[in-house]
Design a protein around this motif. Sequence first.
Motif, PDB file in Angstrom:
ATOM      1  N   GLY A   1       0.819  -1.210   0.000  1.00  0.00           N
ATOM      2  CA  GLY A   1       0.000   0.000   0.000  1.00  0.00           C
ATOM      3  C   GLY A   1       0.849   1.255   0.000  1.00  0.00           C
ATOM      4  N   TYR A   2       1.972   1.194   0.703  1.00  0.00           N
ATOM      5  CA  TYR A   2       2.893   2.329   0.785  1.00  0.00           C
ATOM      6  C   TYR A   2       3.510   2.624  -0.579  1.00  0.00           C
ATOM      7  CZ  TYR A   2       7.218   4.810   2.083  1.00  0.00           C
ATOM      8  OH  TYR A   2       8.254   5.703   2.184  1.00  0.00           O
ATOM      9  N   VAL A   3       3.930   1.567  -1.294  1.00  0.00           N
ATOM     10  CA  VAL A   3       4.498   1.754  -2.627  1.00  0.00           C
ATOM     11  C   VAL A   3       3.435   2.311  -3.570  1.00  0.00           C
ATOM     12  CG1 VAL A   3       5.524   0.602  -4.624  1.00  0.00           C
ATOM     13  CG2 VAL A   3       6.215  -0.071  -2.311  1.00  0.00           C
TER      14      VAL A   3
ATOM     15  N   ALA B   1       7.610  -7.742  -7.705  1.00  0.00           N
ATOM     16  CA  ALA B   1       7.765  -8.804  -6.700  1.00  0.00           C
ATOM     17  C   ALA B   1       6.470  -8.957  -5.908  1.00  0.00           C
ATOM     18  CB  ALA B   1       8.928  -8.473  -5.764  1.00  0.00           C
ATOM     19  N   PHE B   2       5.841  -7.848  -5.597  1.00  0.00           N
ATOM     20  CA  PHE B   2       4.568  -7.893  -4.867  1.00  0.00           C
ATOM     21  C   PHE B   2       3.446  -8.442  -5.743  1.00  0.00           C
ATOM     22  CE2 PHE B   2       6.398  -5.029  -1.646  1.00  0.00           C
ATOM     23  CZ  PHE B   2       5.890  -5.615  -0.507  1.00  0.00           C
ATOM     24  N   VAL B   3       3.433  -8.064  -7.017  1.00  0.00           N
ATOM     25  CA  VAL B   3       2.401  -8.574  -7.925  1.00  0.00           C
ATOM     26  C   VAL B   3       2.479 -10.092  -8.004  1.00  0.00           C
ATOM     27  CG1 VAL B   3       1.638  -8.652 -10.331  1.00  0.00           C
ATOM     28  CG2 VAL B   3       2.217  -6.460  -9.280  1.00  0.00           C
TER      29      VAL B   3
ATOM     30  N   LEU C   1      -2.633  -9.489  -0.123  1.00  0.00           N
ATOM     31  CA  LEU C   1      -1.886  -8.666  -1.071  1.00  0.00           C
ATOM     32  C   LEU C   1      -2.704  -8.413  -2.335  1.00  0.00           C
ATOM     33  CD1 LEU C   1       1.763 -10.055  -0.862  1.00  0.00           C
ATOM     34  CD2 LEU C   1       0.814  -8.024   0.237  1.00  0.00           C
ATOM     35  N   ALA C   2      -3.430  -9.423  -2.771  1.00  0.00           N
ATOM     36  CA  ALA C   2      -4.276  -9.249  -3.954  1.00  0.00           C
ATOM     37  C   ALA C   2      -5.326  -8.175  -3.717  1.00  0.00           C
ATOM     38  CB  ALA C   2      -4.942 -10.574  -4.322  1.00  0.00           C
ATOM     39  N   GLU C   3      -5.906  -8.163  -2.522  1.00  0.00           N
ATOM     40  CA  GLU C   3      -6.915  -7.146  -2.207  1.00  0.00           C
ATOM     41  C   GLU C   3      -6.296  -5.751  -2.200  1.00  0.00           C
ATOM     42  OE1 GLU C   3     -10.285  -5.080  -1.256  1.00  0.00           O
ATOM     43  OE2 GLU C   3     -10.036  -7.080  -2.102  1.00  0.00           O
TER      44      GLU C   3
ATOM     45  N   ASN D   1      -5.460  -0.471  -5.131  1.00  0.00           N
ATOM     46  CA  ASN D   1      -4.543   0.440  -5.823  1.00  0.00           C
ATOM     47  C   ASN D   1      -4.930   0.610  -7.286  1.00  0.00           C
ATOM     48  OD1 ASN D   1      -2.871   1.036  -3.646  1.00  0.00           O
ATOM     49  ND2 ASN D   1      -1.547  -0.720  -3.993  1.00  0.00           N
ATOM     50  N   TYR D   2      -5.193  -0.507  -7.945  1.00  0.00           N
ATOM     51  CA  TYR D   2      -5.539  -0.454  -9.360  1.00  0.00           C
ATOM     52  C   TYR D   2      -6.864   0.280  -9.584  1.00  0.00           C
ATOM     53  CZ  TYR D   2      -1.833  -3.687 -10.837  1.00  0.00           C
ATOM     54  OH  TYR D   2      -0.632  -4.266 -11.127  1.00  0.00           O
TER      55      TYR D   2
END
Length: 204
Positions: free
Chosen positions: A62-64, A111-113, A122-124, A129-130
């Motif tokens: 979320g920070y990125v 890497a996160f994706v 992480l997907a949520e 973000n998207y």
Amino acid sequence: MPRQVDHEGRRRLIAEAVCRLADESGLEGVTLRDVAGRAEVSMGAVQRCFRTKEEMLAFTLGYVGERVGERVRARLVRSPAQSAASALGHAATEVALLREEHRAEARVWLAFVAQAAVSAPLAETLRVNYAGLQEVFARLLAEAAEDRAPAADRSPAAALDPQREARALLALADGLTTHVLIGHLTARQAQEVLHAHLARLWED
């Protein structure tokens, strides 16, 4: 008197450490102990900020995403007189992370994706973000189509579906990030692909 701790500031400090470790060795190499060492805080400090590694990773993602979003917004307000179409190009370039100074951030993002494919939290976070970026793209697309429609008979622009085109543009930007990182395209070539795609949106 007990020392006051900037809890949010510490969480961001830890997120920066996660990013540096992920850039060096991927998320597989990220442990709470290594993060504590890189952030120069105690293990206890990390555990007080995040109950689990997954919670720490979700916050970092979320920070990125927040940093990318801030740069997009900054580009939009820096030149308020620019056209919506021009603003859209700037925003898409920021999201694609094509500039050299954002190459490390691009590696961390991907890497996160990859990890999000097997991690629901992480997907949520990624979906949120998207969704935000898609709304920015859709708004700019709608404004650009409106700007251009009265000037001439531009039926493709007038019939443009902002949400559909925003989804396509977001997917293209993400794909270009990957192609540049693996060396299939140079940053210049990726920028040319992006510009060509945007130009075709307004062709008669």
